[in-house]
Design a protein around this motif. Structure first.
Motif, PDB file in Angstrom:
ATOM      1  N   GLU A 173      -6.896  -2.969   6.548  1.00 35.50           N
ATOM      2  CA  GLU A 173      -8.109  -2.289   7.031  1.00 35.50           C
ATOM      3  C   GLU A 173      -7.787  -1.234   8.084  1.00 35.50           C
ATOM      4  OE1 GLU A 173     -10.334  -5.618   8.378  1.00 35.50           O
ATOM      5  OE2 GLU A 173     -10.572  -6.389   6.339  1.00 35.50           O
ATOM      6  N   THR A 174      -6.784  -1.506   8.910  1.00 36.95           N
ATOM      7  CA  THR A 174      -6.479  -0.568  10.005  1.00 36.95           C
ATOM      8  C   THR A 174      -5.777   0.684   9.494  1.00 36.95           C
ATOM      9  OG1 THR A 174      -6.234  -2.442  11.509  1.00 36.95           O
ATOM     10  CG2 THR A 174      -5.320  -0.330  12.239  1.00 36.95           C
ATOM     11  N   PHE A 175      -4.837   0.515   8.572  1.00 34.54           N
ATOM     12  CA  PHE A 175      -4.005   1.658   8.169  1.00 34.54           C
ATOM     13  C   PHE A 175      -4.399   2.271   6.828  1.00 34.54           C
ATOM     14  CE2 PHE A 175      -0.586  -0.865  10.580  1.00 34.54           C
ATOM     15  CZ  PHE A 175      -0.822  -0.177  11.765  1.00 34.54           C
ATOM     16  N   PHE A 176      -4.996   1.498   5.943  1.00 38.03           N
ATOM     17  CA  PHE A 176      -5.130   1.961   4.560  1.00 38.03           C
ATOM     18  C   PHE A 176      -6.563   2.023   4.050  1.00 38.03           C
ATOM     19  CE2 PHE A 176      -0.957  -0.084   5.053  1.00 38.03           C
ATOM     20  CZ  PHE A 176      -0.151   1.019   4.826  1.00 38.03           C
ATOM     21  N   THR A 177      -7.535   1.784   4.923  1.00 39.51           N
ATOM     22  CA  THR A 177      -8.940   1.870   4.507  1.00 39.51           C
ATOM     23  C   THR A 177      -9.597   3.010   5.268  1.00 39.51           C
ATOM     24  OG1 THR A 177      -8.960  -0.517   4.227  1.00 39.51           O
ATOM     25  CG2 THR A 177     -11.096   0.586   4.246  1.00 39.51           C
ATOM     26  N   HIS A 215       0.819  -1.214   0.000  1.00 37.85           N
ATOM     27  CA  HIS A 215       0.000   0.000   0.000  1.00 37.85           C
ATOM     28  C   HIS A 215       0.849   1.258   0.000  1.00 37.85           C
ATOM     29  CE1 HIS A 215      -2.942  -3.068   1.058  1.00 37.85           C
ATOM     30  NE2 HIS A 215      -3.816  -2.245   0.525  1.00 37.85           N
ATOM     31  N   GLY A 216       2.120   1.114  -0.360  1.00 40.40           N
ATOM     32  CA  GLY A 216       2.971   2.285  -0.524  1.00 40.40           C
ATOM     33  C   GLY A 216       3.612   2.780   0.753  1.00 40.40           C
ATOM     34  N   GLY A 217       3.433   2.056   1.854  1.00 39.31           N
ATOM     35  CA  GLY A 217       4.078   2.440   3.105  1.00 39.31           C
ATOM     36  C   GLY A 217       5.500   1.890   3.176  1.00 39.31           C
ATOM     37  N   GLN A 218       6.274   2.435   4.119  1.00 39.54           N
ATOM     38  CA  GLN A 218       7.627   1.925   4.364  1.00 39.54           C
ATOM     39  C   GLN A 218       7.599   1.137   5.674  1.00 39.54           C
ATOM     40  OE1 GLN A 218      10.392   4.854   5.680  1.00 39.54           O
ATOM     41  NE2 GLN A 218      12.153   3.486   5.570  1.00 39.54           N
ATOM     42  N   ALA A 219       7.869  -0.183   5.579  1.00 39.03           N
ATOM     43  CA  ALA A 219       7.874  -1.022   6.784  1.00 39.03           C
ATOM     44  C   ALA A 219       9.262  -1.002   7.411  1.00 39.03           C
ATOM     45  CB  ALA A 219       7.460  -2.443   6.438  1.00 39.03           C
ATOM     46  N   ARG A 220       9.352  -0.473   8.608  1.00 39.32           N
ATOM     47  CA  ARG A 220      10.613  -0.509   9.359  1.00 39.32           C
ATOM     48  C   ARG A 220      10.526  -1.681  10.326  1.00 39.32           C
ATOM     49  NH1 ARG A 220      11.104   5.950  10.772  1.00 39.32           N
ATOM     50  NH2 ARG A 220      12.267   6.553   8.913  1.00 39.32           N
ATOM     51  N   PHE A 221      11.163  -2.784   9.934  1.00 42.40           N
ATOM     52  CA  PHE A 221      10.985  -4.064  10.622  1.00 42.40           C
ATOM     53  C   PHE A 221      12.113  -4.317  11.609  1.00 42.40           C
ATOM     54  CE2 PHE A 221      11.689  -8.814  10.295  1.00 42.40           C
ATOM     55  CZ  PHE A 221      10.704  -9.133  11.211  1.00 42.40           C
ATOM     56  N   HIS A 222      11.742  -4.687  12.829  1.00 40.94           N
ATOM     57  CA  HIS A 222      12.739  -5.070  13.832  1.00 40.94           C
ATOM     58  C   HIS A 222      12.406  -6.441  14.402  1.00 40.94           C
ATOM     59  CE1 HIS A 222      15.043  -1.338  14.082  1.00 40.94           C
ATOM     60  NE2 HIS A 222      13.895  -0.734  13.842  1.00 40.94           N
ATOM     61  N   ASP A 223      13.258  -7.424  14.109  1.00 40.84           N
ATOM     62  CA  ASP A 223      13.201  -8.747  14.735  1.00 40.84           C
ATOM     63  C   ASP A 223      14.111  -8.650  15.954  1.00 40.84           C
ATOM     64  OD1 ASP A 223      13.755 -11.345  15.526  1.00 40.84           O
ATOM     65  OD2 ASP A 223      13.835 -12.138  13.485  1.00 40.84           O
ATOM     66  N   LEU A 224      13.506  -8.479  17.132  1.00 40.98           N
ATOM     67  CA  LEU A 224      14.296  -8.128  18.325  1.00 40.98           C
ATOM     68  C   LEU A 224      15.322  -9.204  18.674  1.00 40.98           C
ATOM     69  CD1 LEU A 224      11.542  -6.509  20.608  1.00 40.98           C
ATOM     70  CD2 LEU A 224      13.155  -5.364  19.073  1.00 40.98           C
ATOM     71  N   HIS A 225      14.958 -10.477  18.511  1.00 37.90           N
ATOM     72  CA  HIS A 225      15.935 -11.532  18.805  1.00 37.90           C
ATOM     73  C   HIS A 225      17.088 -11.505  17.806  1.00 37.90           C
ATOM     74  CE1 HIS A 225      12.856 -13.260  21.461  1.00 37.90           C
ATOM     75  NE2 HIS A 225      13.866 -13.841  22.055  1.00 37.90           N
ATOM     76  N   ALA A 226      16.752 -11.349  16.525  1.00 34.25           N
ATOM     77  CA  ALA A 226      17.814 -11.331  15.502  1.00 34.25           C
ATOM     78  C   ALA A 226      18.769 -10.167  15.747  1.00 34.25           C
ATOM     79  CB  ALA A 226      17.190 -11.238  14.109  1.00 34.25           C
ATOM     80  N   GLU A 227      18.225  -9.051  16.248  1.00 31.40           N
ATOM     81  CA  GLU A 227      19.062  -7.883  16.546  1.00 31.40           C
ATOM     82  C   GLU A 227      19.865  -8.058  17.825  1.00 31.40           C
ATOM     83  OE1 GLU A 227      16.847  -4.228  16.853  1.00 31.40           O
ATOM     84  OE2 GLU A 227      16.110  -4.403  14.807  1.00 31.40           O
ATOM     85  N   GLY A 228      19.491  -9.036  18.631  1.00 28.49           N
ATOM     86  CA  GLY A 228      20.109  -9.185  19.943  1.00 28.49           C
ATOM     87  C   GLY A 228      19.757  -8.017  20.851  1.00 28.49           C
TER      88      GLY A 228
END
Ligand SMILES: Cc1cc2nc3c(=O)[nH]c(=O)nc-3n(C[C@H](O)[C@H](O)[C@H](O)COP(=O)(O)O)c2cc1C
Length: 198
Positions: free
Chosen positions: A193-197, A30-43
């Motif tokens: 539905e929450t962010f783009f509708t 939907h044209g958004g930028q997902a800033r993803f954090h996998d907390l375990h992978a990041e330590g």
């Protein structure tokens, strides 16, 4: 528009990872930028040190990055399993260190911290996706579904995010692949539905 997606699950390849990826995909579609954090992978270190408690404390660069991203987020997605009716400790520690005074909430002038804080997060809405092994009816009747209050009232409500949509997918341990695919599709739909509708 940036959206923060925060995942707390220790095992790559878990259902939780698939649900978080689905949320990121829906945001990007939907044209958004997902800033993803996998907390375990990041330590990610969940222990809030004494030196970080004060509102104007100097922060390590990683925490500064998390704080900036969460303050900028148009929407926030949290994905984690139900562990003892709580978020996993790594995520509880992320809340402690990142949803800080001056970033996520503040007390009004003359209030030393005893009053009702004002939420500061700019996010219009949040999505919380949980997984569990307890049937919905038993979770509500026996335990009172504590995660619902924790995220809607204790955390996002306090930080100024009034619109919170939450799903708990159960029962994971007995679920078949078709059911898990359906949960992934439902997560994409919930984000859309929450962010783009309108
Ligand atoms: C430390 C720990 C505590 C857990 N506590 C609960 C609980 O209180 N209620 C529950 O229904 N499931 C509980 N579970 C089961 C997890 O919720 C379940 O394994 C997870 O939702 C499955 O998702 P996954 O396939 O992505 O790992 C617990 C699991 C662990 C490892």
């Amino acid at each position: 528009m940036p959206y923060s997606v925060i995942l707390a699950h220790p095992r790559p390849g878990s259902l939780n990872h698939a649900l978080a990826r689905a949320a990121c995909a829906a945001i990007e579609q939907h044209g958004g930028q997902a800033r993803f954090h996998d907390l375990h992978a990041e330590g990610f270190d969940p222990l809030l040190p004494a030196a970080e408690v004060a509102r104007d404390a100097p922060l390590p660069p990683l925490i500064t990055t998390h704080c900036r991203e969460i303050a900028e987020a148009e929407g926030i997605v949290i994905v984690h399993p139900n562990w003892w009716g709580m978020p996993p400790a790594i995520l509880a520690g992320w809340v402690d260190r990142v949803l800080r005074p001056g970033v996520a909430y503040e007390f009004l002038e003359g209030d030393a911290g005893e009053g009702v804080p004002r939420g500061l997060l700019a996010a219009r809405a949040a999505v919380v996706v949980n997984t569990s092994n307890t049937a919905r009816e038993r979770e509500a009747r026996v335990f009172g579904d504590p995660l619902d209050r924790i995220w809607k009232d204790c955390i996002f409500g306090l930080c100024g995010v009034a619109k919170v949509r939450r799903r708990m997918f159960e029962t994971v341990v007995t679920s078949d692949p078709a059911t898990r695919r359906e949960w992934i599709a439902q997560t994409e739909a919930l984000v859309r539905e929450t962010f783009f509708t309108r």
